[in-house]
Design an enzyme around this catalytic site. Structure first.
Site, PDB file in Angstrom:
ATOM      1  CG  ASP A  54      -2.261   0.715   0.922  1.00  0.00           C
ATOM      2  OD1 ASP A  54      -2.203   1.887   0.506  1.00  0.00           O
ATOM      3  OD2 ASP A  54      -3.330   0.113   1.101  1.00  0.00           O
ATOM      4  CG  HIS A  72      -4.781   2.268  -1.801  1.00  0.00           C
ATOM      5  ND1 HIS A  72      -4.544   3.098  -0.745  1.00  0.00           N
ATOM      6  CD2 HIS A  72      -6.131   2.246  -1.959  1.00  0.00           C
ATOM      7  CE1 HIS A  72      -5.690   3.562  -0.259  1.00  0.00           C
ATOM      8  NE2 HIS A  72      -6.680   3.069  -0.992  1.00  0.00           N
ATOM      9  CD  GLU A  81     -10.281   3.934  -0.292  1.00  0.00           C
ATOM     10  OE1 GLU A  81     -11.089   4.444   0.482  1.00  0.00           O
ATOM     11  OE2 GLU A  81      -9.166   3.509   0.082  1.00  0.00           O
TER      12      GLU A  81
HETATM   13  C1  ACM Z   1     -10.889  -0.313   1.678  1.00  0.00           C
HETATM   14  O1  ACM Z   1     -11.253  -0.158   2.862  1.00  0.00           O
HETATM   15  N1  ACM Z   1     -10.413   0.706   0.988  1.00  0.00           N
HETATM   16  C2  ACM Z   1     -10.971  -1.605   1.028  1.00  0.00           C
END
Ligand code: ACM
Ligand code: ZN
Length: 520
Positions: free
Chosen positions: A199, A262, A329
């Site tokens: 991430d 991410h 996201e």
């Molecule tokens: C998440 O909580 N963005 C999967």
């Protein structure tokens, strides 16, 4: 007077009901229990009678219980019909599935039968839970009668995916801690540990072809003064050890590698793979943007060359049939202005950037399928269209509109909605009781619309709670509620009854050295 009599009768029946419900101290609650009379006592002359194929299980049971008993238990392949714990593979128990088991305890002996080894292992956990709590101590405990209540249990899980996600990227979680969580999960019959390995805050798994990923992107700059234990990565050897430790305990490790968003940390090591090509400077979560606009360039073939080479190592290292590719996201701002991404959209005749992500995911899915693996991702992977063979991890909030929309998709689904399953949230928002109340189905009355639901999972994001005791408290005791949601049929669950059983298990968590919310 008559009213008083009725009240007394009612209270007596309530007491009988409660005690009948709670005498068998097992979490998750078994599907069927018939209580008998008396106890079976394990003594130094009790033997473990097992066929050769189950010898490993016998050694596991022995390792769990003999330190506290202070004597060894002999393992034999010849059943003697008394004063023994017998394990049997029984193919007639096929209807209980490969995780199901049958446990019969009489004053004479214990018989644990299952269709396969997985069921035997879960039955062993039930035996551990039925013994006095001191059995969990690591050294000899004097003066305890090692008794188990006589009963007959038939048990198997409601769902096949009973998971926990640990975010090892925001905060590195050491191998020792990961093993501690695997041990606790398996004691409560949970079977999937999803590791969020990459991430924006760090890349945590060694990739031999790209050593710069872990060399550069697993540590913050010294000026952040980050504690040493919050940084680092798992070597492939470390990961093999974790995978083996988990497999011995019926737990499968599902790796997650985030893409296309991410992924800021990747651009600290390989800036050429983002749309803008700038070198990223990673930072602890509280010290910068929560979500970065930098994202893998979908128009650059080098991106796919990197992803495929890296996934070659991931698919070889992890035996799980699933690879989680994140997908959540992913901001599209850079894709909108990137000439290469726009050319890709035009060349492929795509409508917009959502369809570009969909194309990206499908391309990766094809690659993974070619390696014999299945793709799983966060629910945003549905947004621009998704192939039917991908599995969706549903995380966005759980409400009626979702419950009405989702049943019409044909993909397999794992339920992890923020409303119940986000264990980084405070207990004021998601109490253990709220977690327990979750029924991860779309419509209880229509089983046909629930058939794609593989199960349920708790997600723990390590943005804010970053030390081991704090992580423990975020997970426990909510994880025990989730274990029961995943295992026990919903008509068989009862919060009051669970609360009573929970009190005993909290003592065991303490013995195991695990902190929990509400006490320590
Ligand atoms: C998440 O909580 N963005 C999967
Ligand atoms: Zn681009």
């Amino acid at each position: 007077m008559r009213r008083l009599l009725l009240l007394v009768q009612f209270l007596i029946s309530l007491t009988v009901f409660v005690s009948a419900q709670t005498t068998v101290r097992v979490i998750p609650k078994p599907q069927s229990v018939q209580e008998g009379k008396g106890v079976f006592t394990i003594s130094s002359t009790t033997t473990l009678s097992v066929p050769d194929v189950l010898k490993k299980g016998a050694i596991q049971l022995k390792n769990y219980i003999v330190p506290a008993m202070g004597y060894d238990l002999a393992i034999t392949s010849k059943p003697k019909g008394k004063n023994e714990i017998e394990f049997r593979i029984d193919k007639s128990l096929k209807q209980l599935g490969e995780e199901g088991y049958q446990l019969k305890i009489t004053p004479v002996m214990i018989c644990l039968s299952a269709y396969g080894e997985k069921g035997i292992f879960w039955g062993i956990q039930t035996i551990r839970q039925l013994l006095p709590e001191q059995v969990h101590r690591a050294a000899k405990v004097n003066g305890v009668a090692w008794e188990l209540p006589c009963l007959s249990i038939e048990d198997n899980p409601r769902f096949k995916w009973r998971g926990l996600m640990l975010d090892c990227s925001r905060t590195f979680i050491s191998k020792k801690e990961v093993k501690k969580y695997i041990e606790a999960m398996s004691y409560f019959k949970m079977n999937v540990l999803h590791l969020h390995l990459t991430d924006d805050q760090g890349w945590r798994i060694e990739i031999k072809k790209y050593p710069e990923l872990t060399r550069i992107a697993s540590r913050f700059r010294p000026s952040y003064n980050e504690p040493e234990e919050n940084q680092g990565f798992y070597s492939q050897e470390d990961m093999k050890e974790i995978i083996g430790f988990a497999a011995d305990r019926n737990v499968e490790i599902v790796p997650e590698i985030e893409m296309p968003g991410h992924s800021y940390e990747v651009f600290a090591a390989l800036p050429q793979l983002s749309c803008k090509g700038d070198t990223a400077r990673i930072h602890p979560w509280t010290k910068g943007a929560g979500i970065h606009n930098e994202i893998f360039c979908a128009g650059n073939d080098q991106t796919f060359e990197f992803l495929e080479n890296m996934l070659d190592e991931i698919t070889t290292l992890f035996p799980s049939q699933y690879v989680h590719i994140g997908g959540d996201e992913a901001p599209k701002a850079h894709w909108k202005t990137c000439a290469k991404c726009q050319k890709r959209i035009k060349d492929l005749g795509l409508k917009d950037e959502n369809e570009l992500q969909s194309w990206f995911v499908k391309r990766i899915e094809k690659y993974l399928n070619g390696k014999g693996k299945k793709l799983i991702g966060w629910d945003e992977i549905m947004d621009g269209g998704l192939s039917k063979s991908a599995t969706v991890m549903y995380w966005r909030n759980w409400d009626k509109s979702v419950a009405q929309k989702i049943p019409f998709i044909e993909n397999d689904i794992v339920m992890t909605p923020t409303s119940h399953c986000y264990f980084d949230y405070a207990y004021e928002k998601i109490s253990t009781e709220k977690m327990y109340s979750f029924n991860p189905v779309f419509n209880q009355e229509k089983p046909e619309v629930n058939k794609n639901i593989l199960g349920v999972q708790a997600n723990f994001w390590s943005h804010l709670d970053r030390t081991s005791p704090r992580i423990d408290r975020q997970l426990f005791p909510r994880l025990l509620a989730l274990a029961e949601v995943g295992w026990t049929n919903s008509d068989h669950k009862n919060w009051g009854d669970f609360e009573v059983r929970l009190q005993s298990e909290l003592k065991i968590l303490e013995i195991m050295g695990i902190y929990y919310h509400g006490k320590n």
